[in-house]
Design a protein around this motif. Structure first.
Motif, PDB file in Angstrom:
ATOM      1  N   CYS A 166       0.801  -1.222   0.000  1.00  4.27           N
ATOM      2  CA  CYS A 166       0.000   0.000   0.000  1.00  4.27           C
ATOM      3  C   CYS A 166       0.839   1.280   0.000  1.00  4.27           C
ATOM      4  N   ARG A 167       2.098   1.169   0.430  1.00  2.00           N
ATOM      5  CA  ARG A 167       2.895   2.369   0.642  1.00  2.00           C
ATOM      6  C   ARG A 167       4.209   2.370  -0.137  1.00  2.00           C
ATOM      7  N   GLY A 168       4.175   1.836  -1.344  1.00  2.00           N
ATOM      8  CA  GLY A 168       5.329   1.985  -2.224  1.00  2.00           C
ATOM      9  C   GLY A 168       6.412   0.949  -2.103  1.00  2.00           C
ATOM     10  N   TYR A 169       6.056  -0.280  -1.722  1.00  2.00           N
ATOM     11  CA  TYR A 169       7.006  -1.399  -1.690  1.00  2.00           C
ATOM     12  C   TYR A 169       8.158  -1.165  -0.720  1.00  2.00           C
ATOM     13  N   VAL A 170       7.813  -0.634   0.435  1.00  2.00           N
ATOM     14  CA  VAL A 170       8.775  -0.444   1.519  1.00  2.00           C
ATOM     15  C   VAL A 170       8.398  -1.397   2.647  1.00  2.00           C
ATOM     16  N   PHE A 171       9.405  -1.957   3.336  1.00  2.73           N
ATOM     17  CA  PHE A 171       9.140  -2.856   4.455  1.00  2.73           C
ATOM     18  C   PHE A 171       9.018  -2.066   5.754  1.00  2.73           C
ATOM     19  N   ALA A 172       8.015  -2.394   6.551  1.00  4.15           N
ATOM     20  CA  ALA A 172       7.849  -1.742   7.847  1.00  4.15           C
ATOM     21  C   ALA A 172       8.811  -2.315   8.881  1.00  4.15           C
ATOM     22  N   ALA A 200      -0.143   2.200  23.542  1.00  2.41           N
ATOM     23  CA  ALA A 200      -1.045   3.330  23.304  1.00  2.41           C
ATOM     24  C   ALA A 200      -0.490   4.250  22.218  1.00  2.41           C
ATOM     25  N   ILE A 201       0.809   4.496  22.252  1.00  4.70           N
ATOM     26  CA  ILE A 201       1.450   5.311  21.216  1.00  4.70           C
ATOM     27  C   ILE A 201       1.307   4.642  19.851  1.00  4.70           C
ATOM     28  N   GLU A 202       1.511   3.326  19.819  1.00  3.89           N
ATOM     29  CA  GLU A 202       1.368   2.576  18.561  1.00  3.89           C
ATOM     30  C   GLU A 202      -0.045   2.727  17.996  1.00  3.89           C
ATOM     31  N   ILE A 203      -1.039   2.573  18.854  1.00  2.71           N
ATOM     32  CA  ILE A 203      -2.436   2.646  18.402  1.00  2.71           C
ATOM     33  C   ILE A 203      -2.737   4.014  17.795  1.00  2.71           C
ATOM     34  N   ILE A 204      -2.338   5.072  18.500  1.00  8.43           N
ATOM     35  CA  ILE A 204      -2.591   6.432  18.025  1.00  8.43           C
ATOM     36  C   ILE A 204      -1.875   6.679  16.702  1.00  8.43           C
ATOM     37  N   ALA A 205      -0.622   6.238  16.614  1.00  8.46           N
ATOM     38  CA  ALA A 205       0.169   6.458  15.400  1.00  8.46           C
ATOM     39  C   ALA A 205      -0.430   5.731  14.201  1.00  8.46           C
ATOM     40  N   LEU A 206      -0.833   4.471  14.395  1.00 11.52           N
ATOM     41  CA  LEU A 206      -1.399   3.697  13.291  1.00 11.52           C
ATOM     42  C   LEU A 206      -2.764   4.249  12.870  1.00 11.52           C
ATOM     43  N   ALA A 207      -3.535   4.718  13.839  1.00 14.21           N
ATOM     44  CA  ALA A 207      -4.823   5.340  13.502  1.00 14.21           C
ATOM     45  C   ALA A 207      -4.605   6.579  12.641  1.00 14.21           C
ATOM     46  N   ALA A 208      -3.553   7.315  12.936  1.00 14.27           N
ATOM     47  CA  ALA A 208      -3.237   8.504  12.129  1.00 14.27           C
ATOM     48  C   ALA A 208      -2.844   8.124  10.711  1.00 14.27           C
ATOM     49  N   VAL A 209      -2.099   7.030  10.572  1.00 16.34           N
ATOM     50  CA  VAL A 209      -1.658   6.573   9.244  1.00 16.34           C
ATOM     51  C   VAL A 209      -2.845   6.252   8.346  1.00 16.34           C
ATOM     52  N   ALA A 210      -3.940   5.776   8.944  1.00 12.67           N
ATOM     53  CA  ALA A 210      -5.129   5.416   8.165  1.00 12.67           C
ATOM     54  C   ALA A 210      -5.700   6.594   7.399  1.00 12.67           C
ATOM     55  N   PHE A 211      -5.366   7.811   7.823  1.00  7.72           N
ATOM     56  CA  PHE A 211      -5.914   9.007   7.174  1.00  7.72           C
ATOM     57  C   PHE A 211      -4.871   9.748   6.338  1.00  7.72           C
ATOM     58  N   ILE A 212      -3.724   9.098   6.142  1.00  6.50           N
ATOM     59  CA  ILE A 212      -2.696   9.655   5.249  1.00  6.50           C
ATOM     60  C   ILE A 212      -2.921   9.066   3.859  1.00  6.50           C
ATOM     61  N   PRO A 213      -3.121   9.881   2.847  1.00  4.42           N
ATOM     62  CA  PRO A 213      -3.462   9.356   1.515  1.00  4.42           C
ATOM     63  C   PRO A 213      -2.350   8.515   0.882  1.00  4.42           C
ATOM     64  N   ILE A 214      -2.761   7.542   0.101  1.00  2.00           N
ATOM     65  CA  ILE A 214      -1.806   6.718  -0.650  1.00  2.00           C
ATOM     66  C   ILE A 214      -1.153   7.578  -1.722  1.00  2.00           C
ATOM     67  N   GLY A 215       0.112   7.340  -1.949  1.00  3.05           N
ATOM     68  CA  GLY A 215       0.839   8.089  -2.975  1.00  3.05           C
ATOM     69  C   GLY A 215       1.587   9.251  -2.368  1.00  3.05           C
ATOM     70  N   SER A 216       0.949  10.390  -2.284  1.00  7.10           N
ATOM     71  CA  SER A 216       1.601  11.587  -1.759  1.00  7.10           C
ATOM     72  C   SER A 216       1.971  11.445  -0.290  1.00  7.10           C
ATOM     73  N   GLY A 217       1.250  10.593   0.433  1.00  6.94           N
ATOM     74  CA  GLY A 217       1.511  10.438   1.868  1.00  6.94           C
ATOM     75  C   GLY A 217       2.350   9.233   2.230  1.00  6.94           C
ATOM     76  N   ASN A 218       2.802   8.488   1.237  1.00  5.78           N
ATOM     77  CA  ASN A 218       3.541   7.256   1.523  1.00  5.78           C
ATOM     78  C   ASN A 218       4.806   7.500   2.332  1.00  5.78           C
ATOM     79  N   PHE A 219       5.504   8.579   2.006  1.00  2.00           N
ATOM     80  CA  PHE A 219       6.764   8.891   2.686  1.00  2.00           C
ATOM     81  C   PHE A 219       6.528   9.015   4.194  1.00  2.00           C
ATOM     82  N   ALA A 220       5.537   9.804   4.585  1.00  3.08           N
ATOM     83  CA  ALA A 220       5.225  10.006   6.003  1.00  3.08           C
ATOM     84  C   ALA A 220       4.686   8.725   6.634  1.00  3.08           C
TER      85      ALA A 220
END
Length: 234
Positions: A42-48, A110-130
């Motif tokens: 989903c985010r440009g073939y980068v490994f998490a 708790a930090i993980e949950i908040i951070a991942l929830a934020a990622v859900a609203f970062i658009p694919i493509g232009s937001g992949n870097f962040a």
């Protein structure tokens, strides 16, 4: 919180941190596999999690002078390093603080949950870097905070180390016949299996719901947060 577990052979009660419970390990492995597939598909073939893969791809991009891709792979690596450092800072600052009721690992989750929830609203493509920076940061914190399952060291975010340990334990069991060693080896294989299941779930869900698929991982971590507030015999 701690868990108490019955020893099947001796009938004794063993006490572990709740963070070491097999359900915790299985769920974290699910999250680890899911997030690796999420960022890759989903985010440009980068490994998490698999920073070795990012390092290899960065080196290949450097060799071809593709500096945009070098930066794409380099930033998650740095974010991963920062995540480990931040996790250690939180642990050292909070671990022995009597005035803070929450366990330091609960704060990490708790930090993980908040951070991942934020990622859900970062658009694919232009937001992949962040998005990749944030997810790699989250994975690093998880790996650093959760290192054991029922007394043995493991990694919840990747499989290489677990596969090595599982193989070594099984080899030793074949030589000694010690059932406890076999149980430890099988624990590693179970963690690997849950990682695979998480990756497979990611492969199915990411094409269906796109960037919002990361909320599945966040929901699983909410379950871990609730689990860590309980104490019980299993």
């Amino acid at each position: 919180m701690r868990i108490r577990e019955k020893d099947k052979d001796k009938g004794a009660i063993k006490v572990y941190q709740t963070s070491e419970h097999r359900i915790t390990a299985a769920t974290l492995a699910l999250v680890g596999g899911f997030l690796d597939v999420y960022t890759f598909l989903c985010r440009g073939y980068v490994f998490a999690n698999a920073q070795t893969g990012n390092i290899v791809l960065m080196a290949a991009s450097l060799a071809t002078l593709n500096f945009n891709m070098v930066l794409t792979y380099f930033t998650p690596i740095i974010s991963f390093v920062v995540g480990i450092i931040i996790c250690e800072i939180i642990r050292s600052k909070i671990k022995n603080r009597a005035d803070i009721k929450s366990h330091w690992r609960q704060i990490i989750i708790a930090i993980e949950i908040i951070a991942l929830a934020a990622v859900a609203f970062i658009p694919i493509g232009s937001g992949n870097f962040a998005a990749n920076i944030i997810v790699s940061f989250v994975c690093a914190m998880q790996m650093e905070a959760f290192r054991k399952v029922q007394g043995i060291t493991y990694v919840s975010t990747m499989c290489t180390g677990n596969l090595r340990s599982a193989t070594a334990y099984i080899y030793t069991w074949k030589k000694t016949g010690d059932k406890k060693i076999l149980e430890n080896g099988l624990r590693y294989f179970k963690v690997i299996l849950w990682f695979v299941i998480g990756a497979a779930a990611g492969a199915l869900l990411v094409p269906l719901i796109g960037e919002k698929a990361v909320l599945v991982a966040a929901a699983l971590l909410v379950g871990i947060l609730l689990l860590m507030r309980k104490e019980y015999i299993s």
